[in-house]
Design an enzyme around this catalytic site. Structure first.
Site, PDB file in Angstrom:
ATOM      1  N   GLY A  15       0.788  -1.187   0.020  1.00  0.00           N
ATOM      2  CA  GLY A  15       0.031  -0.012  -0.124  1.00  0.00           C
ATOM      3  C   GLY A  15       0.844   1.286   0.154  1.00  0.00           C
ATOM      4  N   ASN A  96      -8.492 -12.952   6.154  1.00  0.00           N
ATOM      5  CA  ASN A  96      -8.228 -11.957   5.271  1.00  0.00           C
ATOM      6  C   ASN A  96      -9.812 -11.734   4.644  1.00  0.00           C
ATOM      7  OD1 ASN A  96      -5.934 -11.398   5.557  1.00  0.00           O
ATOM      8  ND2 ASN A  96      -4.960 -12.228   3.963  1.00  0.00           N
ATOM      9  N   ASN A 121      -4.159 -11.301  -1.011  1.00  0.00           N
ATOM     10  CA  ASN A 121      -4.414 -12.597  -1.304  1.00  0.00           C
ATOM     11  C   ASN A 121      -5.340 -13.530  -0.121  1.00  0.00           C
ATOM     12  OD1 ASN A 121      -2.762 -13.301  -3.668  1.00  0.00           O
ATOM     13  ND2 ASN A 121      -0.914 -12.524  -2.396  1.00  0.00           N
ATOM     14  N   HIS A 176      -4.142 -16.786  -9.251  1.00  0.00           N
ATOM     15  CA  HIS A 176      -2.856 -16.345  -8.817  1.00  0.00           C
ATOM     16  C   HIS A 176      -2.248 -17.395  -7.865  1.00  0.00           C
ATOM     17  CE1 HIS A 176       0.287 -13.607  -7.815  1.00  0.00           C
ATOM     18  NE2 HIS A 176      -0.059 -13.402  -6.854  1.00  0.00           N
TER      19      HIS A 176
END
Ligand code: APR
Length: 315
Positions: A15, A96, A121, A176
């Protein structure tokens, strides 16, 4: 800078590096938000103090309050926790998922017209959950992975051949992760497919290294993961959207029948402009390539299912 605003949720390594890139390229004003008190404010002040030296005029604001992110044009979600020792893959996904869903809901509440780019992720799963949590059209929600994966493939080809990196274009499809699908036939040196100038074994070696690109860096760094190239990759997407550049880049995008896939977010070449994902480019794949994409997509689908069950269990 004054008219455009990019908010970055999560002022960690990716970030904060992204904030620096956006500001130093003079792309937009930046709001950096993090859950840690004082941290985004400190980073914003530090970046602001470099303005005269770097010669840009973008405002950089650090905050812990979503109200300060209001009316953003693009919002990038990097918030999350890294995997810690002893933590399972499932623990990471659950934590997450909760962080991303909350961040998206709070972001969209203050910027209902924003375009969302997810970076946290596991990427493809988080992007799907983010879209569902956002309640906005799927073309305005996308994930960053393919630009990074194809940049890694591009750099390995340049290193192997000793040619200028700017003459190399690469295409990587799929999720990914280990099942990503680099496409040698669509990876070229000045327009010549690498399949015509490299041995199959060499290509296989570079594909393996690409698939393992993130892990190779984690192994070297030990206490962290990649952030320079991920920030550059995200910045390219932000720029194409803000300036309506119509770059065609691998993007984690919502599929509705393209490539024979439905109701899934996975990496495919997409045209990025001011509406977000403006179109999906359908490459003419061989049976083997298409099957590899479907295997990767199926694994993403299973993980999305699992993540949804986890979220339902904690709700
Ligand atoms: N709201 C806002 N920020 C949060 C929240 C939350 N609920 N939870 C965590 N954060 C912040 C952390 O405080 C931290 O500053 O997210 C930031 C994540 O930064 P890093 O741990 O430095 O991780 P980084 O290397 O930037 O990676 C971010 O991108 O590439 C992916 O796998 C990577 O998911 C990870 C993400």
């Amino acid at each position: 800078c004054a008219s455009t605003r990019v908010t970055i949720i999560g002022a960690g390594k990716v970030g904060s590096t992204l904030a620096q890139r956006i500001a130093e390229k003079n792309l937009a004003d930046v709001v950096l938000l993090d859950i840690v008190a004082g941290m985004p404010q400190g980073i914003a002040l530090d970046l602001t103090q470099a303005r005269g030296i770097e010669q840009h005029d973008c405002q950089i604001i650090g905050t812990n309050d979503y109200a300060d992110t209001a009316n953003s044009d693009v919002m990038v979600i990097t918030a999350g926790i890294p995997r810690k020792p002893g933590m399972t893959r499932d623990d990471l996904m659950r934590t997450n998922a909760q962080i991303v869903v909350e961040a998206v809901q709070r972001s969209i509440a203050h910027s209902p017209n924003a375009i969302l780019i997810i970076v946290t992720n596991p990427l493809d799963v988080m992007t799907y959950l983010a879209w569902q949590a956002s309640g906005i059209p799927s073309n305005r929600v996308m994930g960053m992975a393919g630009v990074l994966d194809s940049a890694r493939f591009q750099s390995f080809i340049a290193m192997e051949l000793g040619v200028a990196i700017t003459d190399i274009t690469t295409t990587v499809l799929g999720g990914h992760g280990d099942l990503m699908v680099p496409l040698p036939r669509y990876s070229t040196v000045s327009g010549v497919p690498i399949t015509e100038i490299m041995e199959p074994e060499t290509i296989d070696r570079l594909i393996k290294r690409t698939r393992n690109g993130g892990a190779e860096i984690v192994e070297l760094m030990r206490t962290g993961s990649a952030y320079f190239a991920p920030a550059s990759a995200t910045c390219l997407m932000v720029e194409s959207i803000l300036y309506n550049q119509s770059r065609v880049v691998p993007t984690c995008a919502y599929l509705q029948g393209e490539y024979g896939l439905n109701d899934i977010y996975v990496g495919v070449p997409s045209r990025l402009g001011c509406a977000g994902v403006e179109s999906i480019v359908e490459l003419n794949l061989t049976e083997a390539e298409l099957s590899a994409l479907h295997i990767s997509a199926e694994s993403v689908r299973q993980n999305v299912h699992q993540a949804k069950e986890m979220l339902a269990a904690v709700a």
